[in-house]
Design an enzyme around this catalytic site. Structure first.
Site, PDB file in Angstrom:
ATOM      1  N   ASN A 122      11.036  -3.162  -0.108  1.00 17.48           N
ATOM      2  CA  ASN A 122       9.770  -3.532   0.537  1.00 17.48           C
ATOM      3  C   ASN A 122       9.906  -4.775   1.419  1.00 17.48           C
ATOM      4  O   ASN A 122       8.924  -5.393   1.797  1.00 17.48           O
ATOM      5  CB  ASN A 122       8.633  -3.666  -0.491  1.00 17.48           C
ATOM      6  N   HIS A 135       9.268 -11.064   0.841  1.00 18.40           N
ATOM      7  CA  HIS A 135       8.573 -11.751  -0.245  1.00 18.40           C
ATOM      8  C   HIS A 135       7.667 -12.807   0.373  1.00 18.40           C
ATOM      9  O   HIS A 135       8.066 -13.477   1.320  1.00 18.40           O
ATOM     10  CB  HIS A 135       9.560 -12.441  -1.194  1.00 18.40           C
TER      11      HIS A 135
HETATM   12  P1  IDP Z   1       5.067  -8.885  -4.556  1.00 15.72           P
HETATM   13  O1  IDP Z   1       6.459  -8.978  -3.978  1.00 15.72           O
HETATM   14  O2  IDP Z   1       4.153  -8.062  -3.677  1.00 15.72           O
HETATM   15  O3  IDP Z   1       4.481 -10.215  -4.934  1.00 15.72           O
HETATM   16  P2  IDP Z   1       5.475  -8.404  -7.407  1.00 15.72           P
HETATM   17  O4  IDP Z   1       4.587  -7.572  -8.278  1.00 15.72           O
HETATM   18  O5  IDP Z   1       5.438  -9.882  -7.592  1.00 15.72           O
HETATM   19  O6  IDP Z   1       5.174  -8.002  -5.886  1.00 15.72           O
HETATM   20  O7  IDP Z   1       6.948  -7.887  -7.629  1.00 15.72           O
HETATM   21  C1  IDP Z   1       8.031  -8.599  -7.105  1.00 15.72           C
HETATM   22  C2  IDP Z   1       9.011  -7.638  -6.509  1.00 15.72           C
HETATM   23  O8  IDP Z   1       9.552  -6.815  -7.547  1.00 15.72           O
HETATM   24  C3  IDP Z   1       8.426  -6.616  -5.510  1.00 15.72           C
HETATM   25  O9  IDP Z   1       8.293  -7.136  -4.201  1.00 15.72           O
HETATM   26  C4  IDP Z   1       9.459  -5.517  -5.576  1.00 15.72           C
HETATM   27  O10 IDP Z   1      10.615  -5.881  -4.818  1.00 15.72           O
HETATM   28  C5  IDP Z   1       9.828  -5.523  -7.058  1.00 15.72           C
HETATM   29  N1  IDP Z   1       9.008  -4.561  -7.805  1.00 15.72           N
HETATM   30  C6  IDP Z   1       7.727  -4.689  -8.198  1.00 15.72           C
HETATM   31  N2  IDP Z   1       7.307  -3.612  -8.865  1.00 15.72           N
HETATM   32  C7  IDP Z   1       8.362  -2.764  -8.906  1.00 15.72           C
HETATM   33  C8  IDP Z   1       8.562  -1.453  -9.467  1.00 15.72           C
HETATM   34  O11 IDP Z   1       7.679  -0.854 -10.072  1.00 15.72           O
HETATM   35  N3  IDP Z   1       9.803  -0.908  -9.297  1.00 15.72           N
HETATM   36  C9  IDP Z   1      10.803  -1.533  -8.645  1.00 15.72           C
HETATM   37  N4  IDP Z   1      10.652  -2.776  -8.109  1.00 15.72           N
HETATM   38  C10 IDP Z   1       9.458  -3.367  -8.229  1.00 15.72           C
HETATM   39 MG    MG Z   2       4.961 -11.553  -6.465  1.00 15.10          MG
END
Ligand code: IDP
Ligand code: MG
Length: 153
Positions: free
Chosen positions: A116, A119
């Site tokens: 994605n 960050h």
């Molecule tokens: P954010 O980056 O939008 O703040 P967070 O929930 O803090 O999202 O999660 C941190 C990072 O962890 C995400 O950007 C993504 O790269 C990874 N991540 C989050 N949820 C998942 C998942 O369900 N599967 C795989 N990777 C995940």
């Molecule tokens: Mg986060």
């Protein structure tokens, strides 16, 4: 009607750099008017990655996430501006690219949560902690631009 300036951490993750779109992605934040006050390439250590993603320690995806972020260099940047934290988050779009609104970075350049691209600090507490984790104080520059008076007051 002046709003307090915030600073927030942006990372362009390995997928962004490997795809050759790191600077294109960063430019989206710059184009919105945010001021770049810190910028570098970092190949994150295990410790840095673990500290950065500490809140996700107990999640199933945590080991994979830490191994991904340490696998290749990332671009680390600090942007400054009014409501910079929220501006970065809305520019990126929500975590899962398939749920992100078209026009956001994650929707326009991504398709799965594993890649994605970026960050952005989630809130003021995280921004303060993350900026300090990735940058020494002397790596952050305070300056003004002539265009700032046309972007905020
Ligand atoms: P954010 O980056 O939008 O703040 P967070 O929930 O803090 O999202 O999660 C941190 C990072 O962890 C995400 O950007 C993504 O790269 C990874 N991540 C989050 N949820 C998942 C998942 O369900 N599967 C795989 N990777 C995940
Ligand atoms: Mg986060």
């Amino acid at each position: 009607m002046s709003e307090p300036l915030e600073r927030t951490l942006v990372l362009i993750k390995p997928d962004g750099l490997q795809r050759g779109i790191a600077l294109e992605l960063l430019s989206q934040f710059e184009r919105r008017g945010l001021r770049l006050v810190g910028l570098k390439l970092v190949w994150p250590s295990q410790t840095l990655a673990e500290q950065h993603y500490a809140e996700h320690r107990d999640k199933a995806f945590y080991p994979g996430l830490v191994s991904f972020i340490t696998s290749q260099p990332v671009v680390a940047a600090v942007f400054e501006g009014p409501r910079a934290i929220e501006v970065v988050r809305t520019t990126m779009g929500v975590t899962r690219p398939h749920e992100a609104a078209p026009g956001t970075l994650r929707a326009d350049y991504g398709i799965t949560v594993d890649f994605n691209l970026a960050h952005g600090s989630a809130n003021a507490g995280d921004a303060k902690r993350e900026v300090a984790l990735w940058f020494r104080p002397d790596e952050l520059l305070s300056y003004s631009r002539a265009i700032d008076s046309w972007l905020w007051r």
